[in-house]
Design a protein around this motif. Structure first.
Motif, PDB file in Angstrom:
ATOM      1  N   PRO A  38     -23.500  59.191  -8.509  1.00 29.59           N
ATOM      2  CA  PRO A  38     -24.021  57.959  -7.915  1.00 29.59           C
ATOM      3  C   PRO A  38     -24.653  58.220  -6.551  1.00 29.59           C
ATOM      4  CG  PRO A  38     -21.771  57.662  -8.727  1.00 29.59           C
ATOM      5  CD  PRO A  38     -22.053  59.122  -8.769  1.00 29.59           C
ATOM      6  N   ALA A  39     -25.651  57.398  -6.205  1.00 27.06           N
ATOM      7  CA  ALA A  39     -26.295  57.508  -4.899  1.00 27.06           C
ATOM      8  C   ALA A  39     -25.285  57.204  -3.799  1.00 27.06           C
ATOM      9  CB  ALA A  39     -27.475  56.546  -4.809  1.00 27.06           C
ATOM     10  N   ILE A  40     -25.360  57.958  -2.713  1.00 27.40           N
ATOM     11  CA  ILE A  40     -24.511  57.714  -1.560  1.00 27.40           C
ATOM     12  C   ILE A  40     -25.334  56.987  -0.505  1.00 27.40           C
ATOM     13  CG2 ILE A  40     -23.145  58.775   0.287  1.00 27.40           C
ATOM     14  CD1 ILE A  40     -22.538  61.065  -1.608  1.00 27.40           C
ATOM     15  N   ASN A  41     -24.997  55.733  -0.263  1.00 28.87           N
ATOM     16  CA  ASN A  41     -25.684  54.925   0.745  1.00 28.87           C
ATOM     17  C   ASN A  41     -27.203  54.980   0.577  1.00 28.87           C
ATOM     18  OD1 ASN A  41     -25.934  53.211   2.938  1.00 28.87           O
ATOM     19  ND2 ASN A  41     -25.839  54.861   4.448  1.00 28.87           N
ATOM     20  N   GLY A  42     -27.653  54.855  -0.646  1.00 29.93           N
ATOM     21  CA  GLY A  42     -29.093  54.799  -0.899  1.00 29.93           C
ATOM     22  C   GLY A  42     -29.756  56.133  -1.140  1.00 29.93           C
ATOM     23  N   ASN A  43     -29.009  57.223  -1.064  1.00 35.40           N
ATOM     24  CA  ASN A  43     -29.601  58.540  -1.305  1.00 35.40           C
ATOM     25  C   ASN A  43     -29.576  58.832  -2.808  1.00 35.40           C
ATOM     26  OD1 ASN A  43     -30.561  61.140   0.129  1.00 35.40           O
ATOM     27  ND2 ASN A  43     -29.078  61.903  -1.350  1.00 35.40           N
ATOM     28  N   ASP A  44     -30.718  58.666  -3.464  1.00 31.51           N
ATOM     29  CA  ASP A  44     -30.821  58.808  -4.911  1.00 31.51           C
ATOM     30  C   ASP A  44     -30.969  60.277  -5.290  1.00 31.51           C
ATOM     31  OD1 ASP A  44     -31.778  58.902  -7.614  1.00 31.51           O
ATOM     32  OD2 ASP A  44     -32.325  56.793  -7.442  1.00 31.51           O
ATOM     33  N   THR A  45     -29.897  60.853  -5.829  1.00 35.31           N
ATOM     34  CA  THR A  45     -29.885  62.274  -6.182  1.00 35.31           C
ATOM     35  C   THR A  45     -30.980  62.625  -7.180  1.00 35.31           C
ATOM     36  OG1 THR A  45     -27.526  62.474  -5.758  1.00 35.31           O
ATOM     37  CG2 THR A  45     -28.506  64.096  -7.216  1.00 35.31           C
ATOM     38  N   ASN A  46     -31.134  61.808  -8.199  1.00 34.09           N
ATOM     39  CA  ASN A  46     -32.100  62.126  -9.245  1.00 34.09           C
ATOM     40  C   ASN A  46     -33.527  62.166  -8.697  1.00 34.09           C
ATOM     41  OD1 ASN A  46     -30.235  62.360 -11.385  1.00 34.09           O
ATOM     42  ND2 ASN A  46     -30.116  60.143 -11.545  1.00 34.09           N
ATOM     43  N   LYS A  47     -33.877  61.198  -7.856  1.00 33.56           N
ATOM     44  CA  LYS A  47     -35.223  61.177  -7.288  1.00 33.56           C
ATOM     45  C   LYS A  47     -35.433  62.347  -6.332  1.00 33.56           C
ATOM     46  CE  LYS A  47     -36.226  56.247  -7.774  1.00 33.56           C
ATOM     47  NZ  LYS A  47     -36.564  54.983  -7.074  1.00 33.56           N
ATOM     48  N   ASN A  48     -34.385  62.714  -5.600  1.00 34.14           N
ATOM     49  CA  ASN A  48     -34.485  63.852  -4.698  1.00 34.14           C
ATOM     50  C   ASN A  48     -34.778  65.136  -5.473  1.00 34.14           C
ATOM     51  OD1 ASN A  48     -33.952  65.148  -1.949  1.00 34.14           O
ATOM     52  ND2 ASN A  48     -32.411  66.180  -3.187  1.00 34.14           N
ATOM     53  N   VAL A  49     -34.004  65.369  -6.525  1.00 36.84           N
ATOM     54  CA  VAL A  49     -34.189  66.577  -7.340  1.00 36.84           C
ATOM     55  C   VAL A  49     -35.553  66.561  -8.025  1.00 36.84           C
ATOM     56  CG1 VAL A  49     -33.356  67.812  -9.376  1.00 36.84           C
ATOM     57  CG2 VAL A  49     -31.735  66.993  -7.661  1.00 36.84           C
ATOM     58  N   SER A 102     -19.690  63.954   7.016  1.00 40.49           N
ATOM     59  CA  SER A 102     -20.189  64.385   5.723  1.00 40.49           C
ATOM     60  C   SER A 102     -20.196  63.250   4.700  1.00 40.49           C
ATOM     61  CB  SER A 102     -19.337  65.531   5.186  1.00 40.49           C
ATOM     62  OG  SER A 102     -19.683  65.825   3.846  1.00 40.49           O
ATOM     63  N   PRO A 103     -21.297  63.107   3.959  1.00 39.14           N
ATOM     64  CA  PRO A 103     -21.338  62.094   2.907  1.00 39.14           C
ATOM     65  C   PRO A 103     -20.608  62.512   1.638  1.00 39.14           C
ATOM     66  CG  PRO A 103     -23.402  63.276   2.977  1.00 39.14           C
ATOM     67  CD  PRO A 103     -22.580  63.799   4.117  1.00 39.14           C
ATOM     68  N   VAL A 104     -20.306  63.803   1.508  1.00 37.49           N
ATOM     69  CA  VAL A 104     -19.648  64.320   0.308  1.00 37.49           C
ATOM     70  C   VAL A 104     -18.281  64.873   0.675  1.00 37.49           C
ATOM     71  CG1 VAL A 104     -21.801  64.833  -0.873  1.00 37.49           C
ATOM     72  CG2 VAL A 104     -20.771  66.569   0.586  1.00 37.49           C
ATOM     73  N   ALA A 105     -17.417  64.952  -0.310  1.00 38.19           N
ATOM     74  CA  ALA A 105     -16.060  65.427  -0.082  1.00 38.19           C
ATOM     75  C   ALA A 105     -16.053  66.893   0.344  1.00 38.19           C
ATOM     76  CB  ALA A 105     -15.231  65.248  -1.348  1.00 38.19           C
ATOM     77  N   THR A 106     -15.174  67.222   1.277  1.00 32.53           N
ATOM     78  CA  THR A 106     -14.978  68.589   1.741  1.00 32.53           C
ATOM     79  C   THR A 106     -13.480  68.850   1.835  1.00 32.53           C
ATOM     80  OG1 THR A 106     -14.872  68.060   4.102  1.00 32.53           O
ATOM     81  CG2 THR A 106     -17.066  68.361   3.151  1.00 32.53           C
ATOM     82  N   LYS A 107     -13.132  70.048   2.301  1.00 32.10           N
ATOM     83  CA  LYS A 107     -11.721  70.355   2.535  1.00 32.10           C
ATOM     84  C   LYS A 107     -11.127  69.455   3.610  1.00 32.10           C
ATOM     85  CE  LYS A 107     -11.352  75.211   1.139  1.00 32.10           C
ATOM     86  NZ  LYS A 107     -11.078  76.585   1.611  1.00 32.10           N
ATOM     87  N   ALA A 108     -11.985  68.952   4.501  1.00 27.93           N
ATOM     88  CA  ALA A 108     -11.502  68.167   5.638  1.00 27.93           C
ATOM     89  C   ALA A 108     -11.716  66.669   5.476  1.00 27.93           C
ATOM     90  CB  ALA A 108     -12.201  68.643   6.917  1.00 27.93           C
ATOM     91  N   SER A 109     -12.470  66.235   4.454  1.00 31.63           N
ATOM     92  CA  SER A 109     -12.850  64.829   4.375  1.00 31.63           C
ATOM     93  C   SER A 109     -13.075  64.413   2.926  1.00 31.63           C
ATOM     94  CB  SER A 109     -14.144  64.602   5.181  1.00 31.63           C
ATOM     95  OG  SER A 109     -14.709  63.339   4.911  1.00 31.63           O
ATOM     96  N   THR A 110     -12.820  63.138   2.653  1.00 27.94           N
ATOM     97  CA  THR A 110     -13.098  62.602   1.326  1.00 27.94           C
ATOM     98  C   THR A 110     -14.547  62.181   1.176  1.00 27.94           C
ATOM     99  OG1 THR A 110     -12.412  60.396   2.077  1.00 27.94           O
ATOM    100  CG2 THR A 110     -10.738  61.767   1.003  1.00 27.94           C
ATOM    101  N   GLY A 111     -15.314  62.212   2.259  1.00 27.81           N
ATOM    102  CA  GLY A 111     -16.718  61.839   2.214  1.00 27.81           C
ATOM    103  C   GLY A 111     -16.953  60.455   2.778  1.00 27.81           C
ATOM    104  N   ASN A 112     -18.034  60.322   3.532  1.00 29.48           N
ATOM    105  CA  ASN A 112     -18.376  59.056   4.196  1.00 29.48           C
ATOM    106  C   ASN A 112     -19.403  58.295   3.348  1.00 29.48           C
ATOM    107  OD1 ASN A 112     -19.162  56.989   5.857  1.00 29.48           O
ATOM    108  ND2 ASN A 112     -20.106  58.304   7.409  1.00 29.48           N
ATOM    109  N   PRO A 113     -19.014  57.189   2.714  1.00 28.64           N
ATOM    110  CA  PRO A 113     -19.960  56.451   1.861  1.00 28.64           C
ATOM    111  C   PRO A 113     -21.066  55.755   2.644  1.00 28.64           C
ATOM    112  CG  PRO A 113     -17.905  55.228   2.092  1.00 28.64           C
ATOM    113  CD  PRO A 113     -17.676  56.569   2.739  1.00 28.64           C
ATOM    114  N   ASP A 114     -20.932  55.678   3.965  1.00 23.38           N
ATOM    115  CA  ASP A 114     -21.951  55.035   4.804  1.00 23.38           C
ATOM    116  C   ASP A 114     -22.817  56.051   5.540  1.00 23.38           C
ATOM    117  OD1 ASP A 114     -21.004  52.421   4.185  1.00 23.38           O
ATOM    118  OD2 ASP A 114     -19.369  52.704   5.625  1.00 23.38           O
ATOM    119  N   SER A 115     -22.768  57.299   5.116  1.00 24.20           N
ATOM    120  CA  SER A 115     -23.507  58.352   5.810  1.00 24.20           C
ATOM    121  C   SER A 115     -25.017  58.097   5.772  1.00 24.20           C
ATOM    122  CB  SER A 115     -23.217  59.707   5.172  1.00 24.20           C
ATOM    123  OG  SER A 115     -24.058  60.708   5.731  1.00 24.20           O
ATOM    124  N   PRO A 116     -25.714  58.332   6.899  1.00 25.09           N
ATOM    125  CA  PRO A 116     -27.171  58.200   6.914  1.00 25.09           C
ATOM    126  C   PRO A 116     -27.896  59.461   6.460  1.00 25.09           C
ATOM    127  CG  PRO A 116     -26.421  58.738   9.110  1.00 25.09           C
ATOM    128  CD  PRO A 116     -25.177  58.644   8.242  1.00 25.09           C
TER     129      PRO A 116
END
Length: 412
Positions: free
Chosen positions: A284-295, A344-358
């Motif tokens: 799914p897109a994170i805060n409007g970032n459309d993965t499919n369109k980016n790729v 970070s907008p995506v999950a890492t070892k330190a974070s679950t990911g920020n859904p409001d990331s710009p």
């Protein structure tokens, strides 16, 4: 007759709308230029067209025979800790060769080495070498920020076997032995007035590493053995899209080579695979970032330039720009409207990911020759902003080398 009249009176169905594709323009090669800003629409295609134009301009022949424009930038000297801009500039191939360093653990303010700890060795057992360029405009920065034209370029080089072809190269000596270094990775970090966080874009040689999911074409890889790549191909579909299958764990993909003391110049070859094609985990897109369109934008531009019928691919082999048909854009990263990069907008070892990331673009962007061991959710640093965090109150700190380029006030 009645049927004919009825048919004549039927309106034609509407024409389908034209399919929009993200294409390159031949003028980017024949008359290269570096746009001052991303078009105001700021689509994914806009950013990647902007970036490819910069890449092709920087890799075009310069007025110095045998060199490209990027080699006329200043070479970063890690030994000069302050006011590099105040001394005579290092420029050209020879200057870069004098500053190349093998992979080491990177201190936070040191950019001639790698983004992650450990050592990376090619299939010939040779360590990779790294160097950085910066534009003259970087020397005009003030506490208020950078100036237009600011550019940083990070490069990764591999010692090539004698029979190698299809690499941009430079000749040097290591331990009194003549060698050829081939460019295997290149980052551009481009500053614009609307994007002071910088636009981070990366390219790699097509032979660097296969995808972990086993869908890459069969070929020889610079950073993976034939056996390791074959295992991924045989077991494809038996694993998550971004990871390698359990049956292949014995190849120790993406594990750094251990060492103590000074890093050895020769070592056990690594097996590297890329978790995320084009730096994006599909989802799914994170805060409007459309993965499919980016790729899609990346793929279309790559096809337009370096695909089988691409503009660079179709050049005569004697054309100096044809060498770049062997490289491809992996992806890019920026923020919406030049906002602070945030967490970070995506999950890492330190974070679950920020859904409001710009953050926008390839949210898990890594270059296999530079951030090999920091891929995806098993990393603390999933992309460039993990280290190069942009904060408006201190705009220069997005660059790790800037503090060494200008005079520093006492206490800094």
């Amino acid at each position: 007759m009645l049927l004919s009249l009825l048919l004549l009176g039927c309106p034609k169905p509407p024409e389908p709308p034209p399919v929009e594709t993200c294409d390159a323009n031949a003028s980017w090669i024949t008359n290269p230029s570096m746009p001052g800003e991303v078009p105001t629409g700021e689509s994914f295609c806009d950013f990647y067209q902007f970036s490819w134009q910069w890449f092709l301009a920087q890799t075009s022949p310069s007025t110095v025979k045998g060199e490209r424009l990027f080699e006329t930038n200043r070479v970063y000297d890690p030994q000069v800790k302050e006011d590099q801009c105040g001394i005579e500039a290092l420029q050209g191939k020879d200057a870069m060769i004098s500053q190349l360093e093998p992979r080491l653990i990177k201190p936070s303010q040191f950019e001639n080495v790698e983004a992650d700890g450990g050592a990376l060795y090619t299939q010939d057992g040779n360590i990779l070498y790294y160097g950085v360029y910066y534009a003259d405009a970087s020397c005009m920065a003030t506490s208020e920020g950078f100036k237009e034209g600011t550019l940083e370029i990070k490069t990764a080089w591999s010692i090539l076997p004698e029979s190698s072809e299809g690499f941009y190269t430079m000749e040097t000596e290591i331990e009194e032995k003549k060698i050829t270094l081939g460019l295997v990775g290149i980052h551009l970090a481009i500053w614009t007035p609307n994007h002071p966080e910088m636009i981070w874009v990366t390219w790699e040689h097509k032979s660097n590493a296969p995808l972990c999911n086993g869908t890459s074409p069969k070929q020889s890889w610079n950073l993976s053995s034939k056996e390791a790549a074959l295992c991924l191909e045989v077991e494809k579909g038996q694993n998550k899209p971004e990871d390698y299958p359990e049956q292949c764990e014995g190849f120790n993909y993406n594990k750094s080579a251990p060492f103590s003391g000074n890093v050895p110049l020769k070592g056990q070859p690594n097996n590297v695979c890329r978790k995320y094609a084009y730096g994006n985990e599909y989802g799914p897109a994170i805060n409007g970032n459309d993965t499919n369109k980016n790729v899609e934008a990346i793929q279309q531009l790559n096809a337009s330039l370096v695909g089988s019928q691409g503009l660079l691919t179709k050049l005569d082999k004697e054309d100096p720009m044809s060498i770049w048909s062997n490289y491809e854009m992996i992806g890019g990263l920026w923020t919406k409207d030049g906002a602070e990069s945030g967490s970070s907008p995506v999950a890492t070892k330190a974070s679950t990911g920020n859904p409001d990331s710009p953050q926008r673009g390839s949210l898990e962007l890594t270059n296999m020759s530079m951030e090999t061991f920091q891929q995806g959710s098993d990393s603390y640093i999933p992309n460039c902003f993990g280290c190069h965090n942009y904060v408006k109150s201190s705009p220069l700190t997005v660059s790790h080398i800037q503090s060494q380029l200008l005079p520093q006030s006492e206490g800094e």
